[in-house]
Design a protein around this motif. Structure first.
Motif, PDB file in Angstrom:
ATOM      1  N   ARG A 174       0.825  -1.207   0.000  1.00 50.97           N
ATOM      2  CA  ARG A 174       0.000   0.000   0.000  1.00 50.97           C
ATOM      3  C   ARG A 174       0.863   1.263   0.000  1.00 50.97           C
ATOM      4  N   MET A 175       1.992   1.236   0.676  1.00 47.67           N
ATOM      5  CA  MET A 175       2.911   2.385   0.621  1.00 47.67           C
ATOM      6  C   MET A 175       3.516   2.513  -0.764  1.00 47.67           C
ATOM      7  N   LEU A 176       3.864   1.397  -1.382  1.00 49.12           N
ATOM      8  CA  LEU A 176       4.411   1.427  -2.729  1.00 49.12           C
ATOM      9  C   LEU A 176       3.444   2.085  -3.706  1.00 49.12           C
ATOM     10  N   LEU A 177       2.148   1.826  -3.520  1.00 45.66           N
ATOM     11  CA  LEU A 177       1.130   2.333  -4.434  1.00 45.66           C
ATOM     12  C   LEU A 177       0.540   3.674  -4.011  1.00 45.66           C
ATOM     13  N   GLY A 178       1.131   4.305  -3.011  1.00 47.40           N
ATOM     14  CA  GLY A 178       0.690   5.629  -2.594  1.00 47.40           C
ATOM     15  C   GLY A 178      -0.611   5.644  -1.820  1.00 47.40           C
ATOM     16  N   LEU A 179      -1.049   4.489  -1.317  1.00 45.85           N
ATOM     17  CA  LEU A 179      -2.298   4.412  -0.563  1.00 45.85           C
ATOM     18  C   LEU A 179      -2.095   4.699   0.916  1.00 45.85           C
ATOM     19  N   VAL A 180      -0.865   4.544   1.386  1.00 40.40           N
ATOM     20  CA  VAL A 180      -0.493   4.818   2.778  1.00 40.40           C
ATOM     21  C   VAL A 180       0.793   5.632   2.748  1.00 40.40           C
ATOM     22  N   ARG A 181       0.871   6.655   3.575  1.00 39.74           N
ATOM     23  CA  ARG A 181       2.070   7.495   3.622  1.00 39.74           C
ATOM     24  C   ARG A 181       3.085   6.889   4.596  1.00 39.74           C
ATOM     25  N   PRO A 182       4.331   6.695   4.172  1.00 40.04           N
ATOM     26  CA  PRO A 182       5.343   6.128   5.073  1.00 40.04           C
ATOM     27  C   PRO A 182       5.653   7.066   6.237  1.00 40.04           C
ATOM     28  N   THR A 183       6.016   6.482   7.350  1.00 39.34           N
ATOM     29  CA  THR A 183       6.542   7.268   8.471  1.00 39.34           C
ATOM     30  C   THR A 183       7.954   7.724   8.153  1.00 39.34           C
ATOM     31  N   ALA A 184       8.703   6.872   7.461  1.00 38.23           N
ATOM     32  CA  ALA A 184      10.070   7.190   7.059  1.00 38.23           C
ATOM     33  C   ALA A 184      10.413   6.341   5.834  1.00 38.23           C
ATOM     34  N   GLY A 185      11.437   6.757   5.107  1.00 39.35           N
ATOM     35  CA  GLY A 185      11.887   6.012   3.947  1.00 39.35           C
ATOM     36  C   GLY A 185      11.014   6.248   2.731  1.00 39.35           C
ATOM     37  N   GLU A 186      11.246   5.455   1.691  1.00 41.19           N
ATOM     38  CA  GLU A 186      10.494   5.630   0.453  1.00 41.19           C
ATOM     39  C   GLU A 186      10.439   4.327  -0.330  1.00 41.19           C
ATOM     40  N   ALA A 187       9.405   4.232  -1.170  1.00 39.16           N
ATOM     41  CA  ALA A 187       9.242   3.120  -2.104  1.00 39.16           C
ATOM     42  C   ALA A 187       9.148   3.729  -3.493  1.00 39.16           C
ATOM     43  N   LEU A 188      10.088   3.415  -4.351  1.00 37.63           N
ATOM     44  CA  LEU A 188      10.216   4.088  -5.642  1.00 37.63           C
ATOM     45  C   LEU A 188       9.930   3.137  -6.801  1.00 37.63           C
ATOM     46  N   ILE A 189       9.311   3.688  -7.822  1.00 36.13           N
ATOM     47  CA  ILE A 189       9.011   2.970  -9.051  1.00 36.13           C
ATOM     48  C   ILE A 189       9.733   3.695 -10.173  1.00 36.13           C
ATOM     49  N   GLY A 190      10.774   3.075 -10.692  1.00 37.01           N
ATOM     50  CA  GLY A 190      11.583   3.760 -11.694  1.00 37.01           C
ATOM     51  C   GLY A 190      12.162   5.050 -11.174  1.00 37.01           C
ATOM     52  N   GLY A 191      12.478   5.093  -9.873  1.00 37.96           N
ATOM     53  CA  GLY A 191      13.087   6.267  -9.267  1.00 37.96           C
ATOM     54  C   GLY A 191      12.105   7.325  -8.807  1.00 37.96           C
ATOM     55  N   ARG A 192      10.789   7.062  -8.923  1.00 39.16           N
ATOM     56  CA  ARG A 192       9.782   8.048  -8.527  1.00 39.16           C
ATOM     57  C   ARG A 192       8.774   7.423  -7.559  1.00 39.16           C
ATOM     58  N   ASN A 193       8.171   8.285  -6.745  1.00 38.94           N
ATOM     59  CA  ASN A 193       7.022   7.839  -5.965  1.00 38.94           C
ATOM     60  C   ASN A 193       5.842   7.617  -6.907  1.00 38.94           C
ATOM     61  N   TYR A 194       4.955   6.721  -6.520  1.00 43.96           N
ATOM     62  CA  TYR A 194       3.810   6.390  -7.367  1.00 43.96           C
ATOM     63  C   TYR A 194       3.020   7.633  -7.757  1.00 43.96           C
ATOM     64  N   ASP A 195       2.779   8.528  -6.796  1.00 46.19           N
ATOM     65  CA  ASP A 195       1.935   9.696  -7.092  1.00 46.19           C
ATOM     66  C   ASP A 195       2.625  10.731  -7.966  1.00 46.19           C
TER      67      ASP A 195
END
Length: 237
Positions: free
Chosen positions: A47-68
């Motif tokens: 859900r964090m990867l897909l931008g449905l939940v905001r991380p407390t820390a860190g990041e999940a990137l798709i091709g170097g970008r956030n999903y949104d």
């Protein structure tokens, strides 16, 4: 080729750390199995990867970008991570057409994905009359509508009979062979062992392993044995 990169990903709900400092890569051109016991943090991570939940820390990137921040996210990522919310009175094809309009896909693409998931003959039936396996196929068809470079699937084999699981195995491997990044969360270890090239294992929100499936098979150890050791041993908690 687009890959997924998770870096220091953490999610805290109150005093509970659902995900703790996860760092791993999901490479393109392979099927990656995302494994962990119930409550391990898999769905929260997706859900964090897909931008449905905001991380407390860190990041999940798709091709170097956030999903949104992806310009056409449905053409980059196809996802099925929630229970399928199709109106039971709506016909299967109509459900996909509504989603296709939002994704900028054509009627011809709807026909293609219906054929791809073997629902062409059932496309005019109402979703309320679909079996669980058929609803799983419809959810997969929806994920494929944008012809995405990345697929993110949560328990896609639920409700499938043995023949359906064999079909899914072949489909996922074919999609990966085209260079796509395929991330599959599953609790069916025997199926992952036959499908995945790469494995990520989490327990209690923490990373236990990330790497080629072959690395877990050293000394004749099975995926099941490795999984049990990483999720039930004293140092896994």
């Amino acid at each position: 080729m687009t890959q997924i990169a998770v870096r220091g990903l953490t999610k805290r709900f109150g005093r509970v750390d659902a995900v703790r400092d996860l760092t791993f890569d999901v490479p393109p051109g392979q099927v990656t199995g995302f494994l962990g016991p119930n409550g391990a943090g898999k769905t929260t991570t997706l859900r964090m990867l897909l931008g449905l939940v905001r991380p407390t820390a860190g990041e999940a990137l798709i091709g170097g970008r956030n999903y949104d921040r992806l310009p056409q996210p449905r053409r980059v990522v196809g996802a099925a991570v929630e229970a399928m919310a199709a109106h039971p009175g709506r016909r299967g094809r109509d459900h996909l057409w509504i989603l296709a309009t939002a994704a900028g896909a054509s009627p011809e693409r709807v026909d293609e994905v219906l054929s791809q998931v073997d629902l062409t003959e059932a496309q005019h039936r109402r979703v309320g009359g679909y079996s669980l396996g058929m609803r799983q196929r419809l959810g997969l068809a929806a994920a494929l509508l944008g012809d995405p470079e990345i697929l993110v699937l949560d328990e896609p084999s639920n409700g499938l009979d043995p023949a359906g699981m064999a079909w899914l195995r072949g489909l996922l491997r074919d999609l990966a062979a085209e260079g796509r990044t395929v991330l599959v969360s599953s609790h069916v270890l025997s199926e992952v062992a036959q499908t995945a090239d790469h494995v990520v294992i989490v327990n209690a929100g923490r990373l236990r392993f990330a790497g080629p499936l072959a690395e877990l098979s050293t000394g004749g150890r099975s995926l099941e044995d490795a999984f049990l050791h990483m999720t039930t041993s004293a140092d896994a908690r």
